[in-house]
Design a protein around this motif. Structure first.
Motif, PDB file in Angstrom:
ATOM      1  N   ARG A  21       0.854  -1.208   0.000  1.00  0.00           N
ATOM      2  CA  ARG A  21       0.000   0.000   0.000  1.00  0.00           C
ATOM      3  C   ARG A  21       0.882   1.249   0.000  1.00  0.00           C
ATOM      4  O   ARG A  21       0.619   2.215  -0.696  1.00  0.00           O
ATOM      5  CB  ARG A  21      -0.921   0.010   1.222  1.00  0.00           C
ATOM      6  CG  ARG A  21      -2.193  -0.801   0.998  1.00  0.00           C
ATOM      7  CD  ARG A  21      -3.282  -0.360   1.950  1.00  0.00           C
ATOM      8  NE  ARG A  21      -2.851  -0.466   3.336  1.00  0.00           N
ATOM      9  CZ  ARG A  21      -3.061  -1.540   4.109  1.00  0.00           C
ATOM     10  NH1 ARG A  21      -3.719  -2.560   3.627  1.00  0.00           N
ATOM     11  NH2 ARG A  21      -2.628  -1.576   5.348  1.00  0.00           N
ATOM     12  N   PHE A  22       1.994   1.187   0.749  1.00  0.00           N
ATOM     13  CA  PHE A  22       2.925   2.321   0.792  1.00  0.00           C
ATOM     14  C   PHE A  22       3.534   2.552  -0.598  1.00  0.00           C
ATOM     15  O   PHE A  22       3.637   3.683  -1.070  1.00  0.00           O
ATOM     16  CB  PHE A  22       4.034   2.054   1.827  1.00  0.00           C
ATOM     17  CG  PHE A  22       5.139   3.070   1.782  1.00  0.00           C
ATOM     18  CD1 PHE A  22       4.959   4.325   2.346  1.00  0.00           C
ATOM     19  CD2 PHE A  22       6.358   2.795   1.154  1.00  0.00           C
ATOM     20  CE1 PHE A  22       5.966   5.290   2.283  1.00  0.00           C
ATOM     21  CE2 PHE A  22       7.362   3.752   1.082  1.00  0.00           C
ATOM     22  CZ  PHE A  22       7.172   5.005   1.655  1.00  0.00           C
ATOM     23  N   LYS A  23       3.907   1.436  -1.261  1.00  0.00           N
ATOM     24  CA  LYS A  23       4.515   1.533  -2.591  1.00  0.00           C
ATOM     25  C   LYS A  23       3.560   2.202  -3.583  1.00  0.00           C
ATOM     26  O   LYS A  23       3.945   3.088  -4.347  1.00  0.00           O
ATOM     27  CB  LYS A  23       4.842   0.116  -3.090  1.00  0.00           C
ATOM     28  CG  LYS A  23       6.290  -0.069  -3.512  1.00  0.00           C
ATOM     29  CD  LYS A  23       6.555  -1.518  -3.839  1.00  0.00           C
ATOM     30  CE  LYS A  23       7.584  -1.647  -4.918  1.00  0.00           C
ATOM     31  NZ  LYS A  23       7.902  -3.025  -5.283  1.00  0.00           N
ATOM     32  N   ILE A  24       2.273   1.777  -3.530  1.00  0.00           N
ATOM     33  CA  ILE A  24       1.286   2.363  -4.448  1.00  0.00           C
ATOM     34  C   ILE A  24       1.127   3.855  -4.167  1.00  0.00           C
ATOM     35  O   ILE A  24       1.156   4.694  -5.081  1.00  0.00           O
ATOM     36  CB  ILE A  24      -0.075   1.633  -4.328  1.00  0.00           C
ATOM     37  CG1 ILE A  24       0.061   0.191  -4.835  1.00  0.00           C
ATOM     38  CG2 ILE A  24      -1.166   2.365  -5.107  1.00  0.00           C
ATOM     39  CD1 ILE A  24      -1.136  -0.692  -4.553  1.00  0.00           C
ATOM     40  N   ALA A  25       0.996   4.205  -2.861  1.00  0.00           N
ATOM     41  CA  ALA A  25       0.809   5.622  -2.490  1.00  0.00           C
ATOM     42  C   ALA A  25       2.018   6.447  -2.947  1.00  0.00           C
ATOM     43  O   ALA A  25       1.871   7.566  -3.451  1.00  0.00           O
ATOM     44  CB  ALA A  25       0.614   5.744  -0.988  1.00  0.00           C
TER      45      ALA A  25
END
Ligand code: HEM
Length: 218
Positions: free
Chosen positions: A15-19
């Motif tokens: 989720r961090f990577k996508i954000a």
């Protein structure tokens, strides 16, 4: 593939990577509009710089093509799914990235030659080439964890093209910085980008205390 795999919840890391990639994409779009599009459409504040860009076009065209290739290759190269599914393409795109960084660096130095920005640009280009070469060598040596870390540093330098233009529309930033401050600014952006990436890479170690082993090692 089971249904549970299909609907498996995303880990907080992914989720961090996508954000992160969505934020980088939006910042890039903002800079593209407020710097490059306005430069092309002859926005009055950029007029003098536009004339310089037109005079430099023979170097700027290969420089921009190489820089854009490096900038756009990043999201694919960092995608775990893309790597797993298309390893041969990941390697070819990686080679193209290395080539682009070298072409972008040398044309960047040539653009700055004879101008006050030369020391800052040379330092930026050196950081770009060193990080990228280290990423290439560690990939050849199959040191994949370290390869990823050097690629993150290399891409951080690639992204200074965007980060250093975020404030361009602010007149005080654009026209009153002065040559020395502008050159120092390029170095500061490069150093800050590398430090932010390294803090991110060591985030776990920085935020987690390791239990002492029974053997008492430090
Ligand atoms: C994503 C990578 C990059 C892209 C797409 C890119 C593209 C461009 C473009 C379109 C320009 C002219 C318009 C403008 O200034 O906005 C430019 C100028 C320039 N770029 Fe890059 N660039 C990139 C990275 C770099 C790097 C890492 C360096 C340092 C080696 C560099 C050095 C320069 C220099 C010296 C100029 C002329 C600036 C001036 O004379 O004031 N660029 N670049």
């Amino acid at each position: 593939m089971s249904t549970s795999t299909l609907i498996a919840p995303k880990s907080s890391a992914s989720r961090f990577k996508i954000a992160l990639w969505v934020s980088l994409g939006l910042i890039t779009l903002f800079v593209f509009i407020t710097s490059e599009l306005l430069l092309v459409t002859d926005y009055p504040m950029y007029h003098a710089y536009r004339l310089q860009v037109i005079a430099d076009r023979h170097l700027l065209i290969p420089h921009t093509l190489a820089g854009l290739t490096a900038l756009l290759a990043g999201p694919f190269q960092f995608s775990s799914r893309f790597r797993q599914r298309h390893l041969a393409l990941h390697r070819r795109l990686g080679l193209l990235y290395v080539l682009s960084v070298f072409v972008g660096s040398f044309t960047g130095i040539a653009l700055a030659a004879g101008r006050p920005g030369l020391p800052g640009t040379s330092m930026q280009a050196a950081a770009w080439m060193v990080c990228t070469t280290a990423a290439f060598i560690t990939a050849r040596n199959r040191q994949i964890k370290v390869h990823r870390q050097w690629m993150a540093r290399s891409y951080a330098v690639t992204f200074t093209f965007v980060s250093s233009r975020i404030l361009n529309l602010w007149p005080a930033y654009w026209s009153h910085l002065g040559d020395v401050l502008a050159a120092v600014g390029v170095i500061a952006f490069t150093l800050a980008s590398l430090l932010i990436v390294d803090l991110g890479l060591n985030w776990h170690e920085l935020t987690t205390r390791r239990n002492a082993s029974p053997a008492g090692d430090i």
